[in-house]
Scaffold this motif. Structure first.
Motif, PDB file in Angstrom:
ATOM      1  N   LEU A 698       0.700  -1.195   0.071  1.00  0.00           N
ATOM      2  CA  LEU A 698      -0.028  -0.100   0.114  1.00  0.00           C
ATOM      3  C   LEU A 698       0.969   1.197   0.086  1.00  0.00           C
ATOM      4  O   LEU A 698       0.518   2.364  -0.523  1.00  0.00           O
ATOM      5  CB  LEU A 698      -0.858   0.015   1.311  1.00  0.00           C
ATOM      6  N   ARG A 708      -5.764  -2.168  -5.550  1.00  0.00           N
ATOM      7  CA  ARG A 708      -5.536  -1.226  -4.280  1.00  0.00           C
ATOM      8  C   ARG A 708      -6.782  -1.287  -3.165  1.00  0.00           C
ATOM      9  O   ARG A 708      -6.454  -1.501  -2.385  1.00  0.00           O
ATOM     10  CB  ARG A 708      -5.084   0.109  -4.607  1.00  0.00           C
ATOM     11  N   SER A 709      -7.899  -1.193  -3.541  1.00  0.00           N
ATOM     12  CA  SER A 709      -9.028  -1.205  -2.790  1.00  0.00           C
ATOM     13  C   SER A 709      -9.189  -2.742  -2.134  1.00  0.00           C
ATOM     14  O   SER A 709      -9.488  -2.456  -1.169  1.00  0.00           O
ATOM     15  CB  SER A 709     -10.182  -0.923  -3.690  1.00  0.00           C
ATOM     16  N   MET A 712      -6.544  -2.755   0.265  1.00  0.00           N
ATOM     17  CA  MET A 712      -6.671  -1.820   1.675  1.00  0.00           C
ATOM     18  C   MET A 712      -7.928  -2.334   2.475  1.00  0.00           C
ATOM     19  O   MET A 712      -7.878  -2.097   3.532  1.00  0.00           O
ATOM     20  CB  MET A 712      -7.239  -0.398   1.123  1.00  0.00           C
ATOM     21  N   TYR A 715      -6.304  -5.054   4.322  1.00  0.00           N
ATOM     22  CA  TYR A 715      -5.523  -4.393   5.557  1.00  0.00           C
ATOM     23  C   TYR A 715      -6.355  -3.787   6.585  1.00  0.00           C
ATOM     24  O   TYR A 715      -6.446  -4.076   7.979  1.00  0.00           O
ATOM     25  CB  TYR A 715      -4.761  -3.440   4.856  1.00  0.00           C
ATOM     26  N   ARG A 716      -7.338  -3.128   6.458  1.00  0.00           N
ATOM     27  CA  ARG A 716      -8.338  -2.335   7.270  1.00  0.00           C
ATOM     28  C   ARG A 716      -9.152  -3.415   8.315  1.00  0.00           C
ATOM     29  O   ARG A 716      -9.243  -3.138   9.474  1.00  0.00           O
ATOM     30  CB  ARG A 716      -9.054  -1.384   6.792  1.00  0.00           C
ATOM     31  N   GLY A 758      -0.300   2.920   8.833  1.00  0.00           N
ATOM     32  CA  GLY A 758      -1.467   3.350   8.423  1.00  0.00           C
ATOM     33  C   GLY A 758      -2.135   4.601   8.972  1.00  0.00           C
ATOM     34  O   GLY A 758      -2.891   5.424   8.080  1.00  0.00           O
ATOM     35  N   TRP A 763      -4.705   5.892   6.365  1.00  0.00           N
ATOM     36  CA  TRP A 763      -5.303   4.839   5.985  1.00  0.00           C
ATOM     37  C   TRP A 763      -6.177   4.432   7.131  1.00  0.00           C
ATOM     38  O   TRP A 763      -7.558   3.799   7.139  1.00  0.00           O
ATOM     39  CB  TRP A 763      -4.595   3.723   5.486  1.00  0.00           C
TER      40      TRP A 763
END
Length: 831
Positions: A698, A708-709, A712, A715-716, A758, A763
């Motif tokens: 990222l 990417r989305s 992401m 990751y979140r 992050g 992020w």
């Protein structure tokens, strides 16, 4: 509205369809309230890549070589400022002027002086105040295609109404209309009048010079400062009647996107004589690139040099802020973009790197506070549109006259659009320290204007209001969880302690720093520690540490070449990340070649490949794919480094594709990961590899990358669940969801690194995750002993479907599995 009457030349009237930036347009007086602060959005030159434009964004205080945009007037205790405004549709450029009243804390409804008839932010205005308090607005033009204008307030210190000044200048001994000037920089010297430094175009070349005027209406003959090859940009400053000018030059045959070198001249007699910082007289104009005004010769090093700011200290010594980079194009290939402060102490020039950022068109200001204290405020931190101009604003400070720097405050964070062009007012006041605008880096957007005080408190100028004055909107000062640590947790001290420990020891055996037998190859824990140490050394700008880390590597090219690992496994191929990082700093081809050989062979199917390896390769994945969580740092690290070193998107594209495969295969609904598909345990360090692998991707993936989305979101989801499993003391356990498991340092450090990054990148919510990461860091450093060894590190662990197996793993002291991610955390806190 009043149309300004100026004679239009045939060259202007005969123009046909042209680029909007060079399209002829006359301005019109408006002289009405703007009813809010709306900054102009502007772009220049489509780049036909992921960054969309060469540069773009909210450019109401652009460019660096327009100055000043703001002036503090102590006679009325107000800071007057101008900016490039627009309407709700961003359809034109409005020259607006306002003020901040330091007594009431209110801002004035801006007066629209004139409509420039273009959206080209190169036509932005600048401001001056004369001895009588009259406010002057100089309306510049980009090149020769549009006329320029001068306007003056009809009453002192009053922005209600302005009148045009039909100025003239001497040209070949005759009076001519003064109606075209570019990149205007204006200073009013008490009892002497105006001196203006500006650019004129000659056959497409930017020629820099100056002119003077007693009254702002009748100007003398323009004099050329320099015309070297294809011309220049310049920035200037004034102190007690001395004018200092810094400039670059455009090398012949390379076009105006290339600018290099740094020069400096000064005058203390309104331009009658000019000299260098060392008082050596010069004869104008300068026409040779090798001249007495040369400060830094960047052309020999193949570097571009971008002028940001200049100021003079109380002794009249110059301080010049520039960005150096390898080229004009956006993107990581032209990194590092170093913010260099060049200072003269009366005897010699020194150059120190303040920090680095990711765009040539990032712009901030210098603040000389006295007694050796210097500040730089600007968009040095990565923003939401990475590698586009601007980012997040930070405040940097040096207490040693610029010799060393530290970031004292992250001014903006979690922004939706990039911030840029922080402008210091002349005679700046603590309550109105700098002004700038935001805007989207890759598409047209609204642009808001902001100012800050000297503590870093931000105020937004309201986009819509009526009436004479209003209150600026204070933006809540978010808690900075990543500063003000106790001495034992200072990230620079911790990083230095652990990198020194790494350099003092020999090569490990899979993390064991004291192997019974000499290792037969470099193993991945060494790679992770080496890589983190290089990141850390670069973050603190420690050239000696970088040299020591390279010196440790050099034998691997010769006497220790047998220790280079075979290119046959994810844990081996990650070795390539280290020479690739070294290449970024040294540009030595041998490092690039070695590193790419490991990155490339991760996708090049060997002749003796197994059937399952062939299947992965046929599907476009690495033949080394195993669907083990350990893999996702080993693959992403070397592929990301290869992309950063070469700019070739194939490396980052395939790493992202591989990551999505692993996410689809082994991420569980709660966001965590089993050690392997058939091993249903959430092992701490194994999950750590996934956390840092996603983080590294990222950090590098473009905002519009198709994967990417997906990454992401994963990751979140993982960070959210990790937050709920953090132990009361701040650690994470050997088995993340098992309350009977012991607190383990390597996994904790990896999760902490992922969260710090992050939060800093926007992020993650700063308050929600910043406090979690800080708590973890403060506890983590308590596990470092006096020898710089991290304790309670889980030994190397294969996947096994047995809970007790994980609980009984040995707890190692000083194992590089733990040393490396703690260094990563130190780097992330400083970066």
């Amino acid at each position: 509205m009043i149309v300004l009457a100026f004679t239009i030349t045939n060259a202007w009237t005969q123009q046909k369809t042209v680029h909007p930036d060079i399209k002829y347009a006359e301005a019109t007086y408006v002289l009405q309230k703007a009813n809010g602060f709306k900054g102009v959005w502007y772009m220049n030159q489509p780049s036909n890549d992921e960054y969309v434009f060469k540069y773009s964004g909210g450019l109401g205080t652009y460019p660096a070589n327009h100055r000043p945009f703001a002036i503090y007037a102590p006679a009325v205790d107000k800071t007057f400022f101008c900016f490039g405004g627009t309407d709700d549709k961003n359809s034109t450029l409005l020259h607006n002027v306002s003020y901040y009243d330091h007594r009431s804390g209110k801002v004035a409804n801006p007066t629209i002086v004139l409509d420039k008839g273009t959206t080209d932010a190169h036509d932005n205005p600048v401001i001056s105040i004369d001895d009588e308090g009259s406010i002057w607005i100089f309306s510049t033009s980009h090149g020769t295609s549009r006329p320029s204008y001068i306007s003056k307030s009809t009453e002192p210190y009053n922005i209600a109404t302005f009148e045009p000044v039909e100025a003239t200048e001497m040209v070949d001994g005759k009076r001519r209309a003064f109606k075209n000037f570019s990149y205007f920089q204006i200073y009013h010297l008490r009892s002497q009048g105006f001196i203006a430094l500006f650019t004129r175009y000659k056959n497409g070349q930017r020629v820099i010079g100056f002119n003077t005027s007693r009254d702002g209406k009748d100007w003398n003959e323009w004099q050329v400062l320099a015309h070297i090859e294809e011309g220049h940009y310049q920035v200037s400053a004034e102190k007690d009647g001395k004018i200092g000018v810094a400039f670059d030059y455009h090398p012949a045959g390379k076009g105006l996107n290339y600018r290099t070198n740094l020069y400096y001249l000064e005058t203390a007699d309104l331009g009658k004589t000019w000299q260098t910082a060392s008082d050596k007289k010069v004869t104008l104009p300068l026409t040779n690139k090798q001249n007495d005004g040369l400060v830094n010769d960047y052309s020999d090093r193949g570097l571009n040099s971008y002028l940001l700011d200049i100021d003079l200290d109380r002794n009249g010594n110059p301080y010049i802020l520039t960005i150096t980079s390898k080229g004009y194009q956006a993107g990581p290939a032209n990194d590092p973009r170093n913010w260099v402060l060049s200072a003269h102490d009366g005897k010699r020039w020194t150059n120190e790197v303040v920090t680095s950022s990711n765009s040539n068109y990032d712009m901030g200001s210098i603040y000389l506070e006295g007694q050796g204290k210097i500040r730089v405020v600007g968009p040095t931190e990565g923003g939401p549109q990475a590698y586009n101009p601007g980012g997040e604003i930070a405040m940097w400070e040096s207490a040693g006259a610029g010799m060393s720097w530290r970031k004292v405050k992250q001014v903006t964070q979690n922004s939706k659009m990039n911030h840029n062009y922080v402008r210091r007012p002349i005679n700046h006041h603590a309550a109105f320290y700098g002004i700038w605008a935001d805007g989207h880096g890759r598409k047209q957007s609204v642009s808001n204007l902001y100012f800050l005080n000297d503590t870093g408190q931000i105020f937004k100028l309201p986009r819509q209001f009526e009436g004479a004055e209003t209150d600026p909107e204070p933006i809540a000062d978010k808690i900075d969880y990543f500063s003000h640590f106790p001495a034992s947790a200072d990230p620079t001290a911790v990083g230095n302690l652990l990198t020194s420990r790494f350099l003092a020891g020999g090569h490990s055996q899979y993390g064991n720093p004291h192997p019974a037998k000499p290792p037969v190859q470099i193993t991945y824990p060494d790679v992770c520690t080496w890589l983190g140490s290089l990141w850390f050394a670069n973050a603190i700008q420690d050239g000696n540490l970088l040299d020591a880390l390279e010196k440790r590597f050099i034998p691997l090219l010769s006497t220790e070449k047998h220790l280079q690992p075979a290119k046959n496994h994810v844990d081996n191929n990650v070795f390539g990340a280290v020479p690739l990082e070294l290449y970024k700093h040294t540009k030595k081809q041998s490092y690039l070649d070695l590193g790419l050989s490991y990155a490339d062979t991760q996708w090049e199917l060997p002749p003796d490949a197994k059937p399952e390896e062939k299947v992965w390769a046929e599907r476009g994945f690495s033949w080394q794919t195993r669907i083990w969580i350990d893999d996702m740092f080993m693959i992403t690290a070397v592929q990301s480094q290869a992309y950063l070193a070469t700019g070739k998107t194939a490396y980052i594209d395939r790493a992202a594709k591989e990551m999505v495969l692993y996410l689809d295969k082994i991420q569980q609904p709660n966001g965590l990961f089993y050690h392997a598909p058939d091993v249903p345990y959430f092992w701490g360090r194994g999950n750590g590899w996934m956390a840092v692998g996603m983080t590294e991707l990222l950090r590098v993936l473009s905002q519009d990358h198709p994967n990417r989305s997906r990454i992401m979101d994963a990751y979140r989801k993982m960070m959210h669940t990790l937050k709920t499993y953090q132990a009361p003391d701040g650690m994470w356990r050997q088995l993340i969801d098992d309350p009977e498991a012991w607190g383990e340092t390597s996994g904790t450090a990896m999760f902490t690194y992922a969260m710090i990054t992050g939060v800093k990148k926007g992020w993650l919510d700063g308050d929600e995750y910043g406090r979690v990461a800080r708590k973890a860091w403060l506890e983590l450093v308590s596990y470092i002993n006096a020898n710089g060894e991290v304790t309670e590190v889980c030994e190397g662990t294969n996947a096994k479907s047995d809970r007790q197996y994980y609980l009984d793993r040995k707890r190692i002291v000083g194992d590089l599995h733990g040393q490396a991610p703690v260094i990563w955390c130190a780097f992330a806190l400083i970066d």
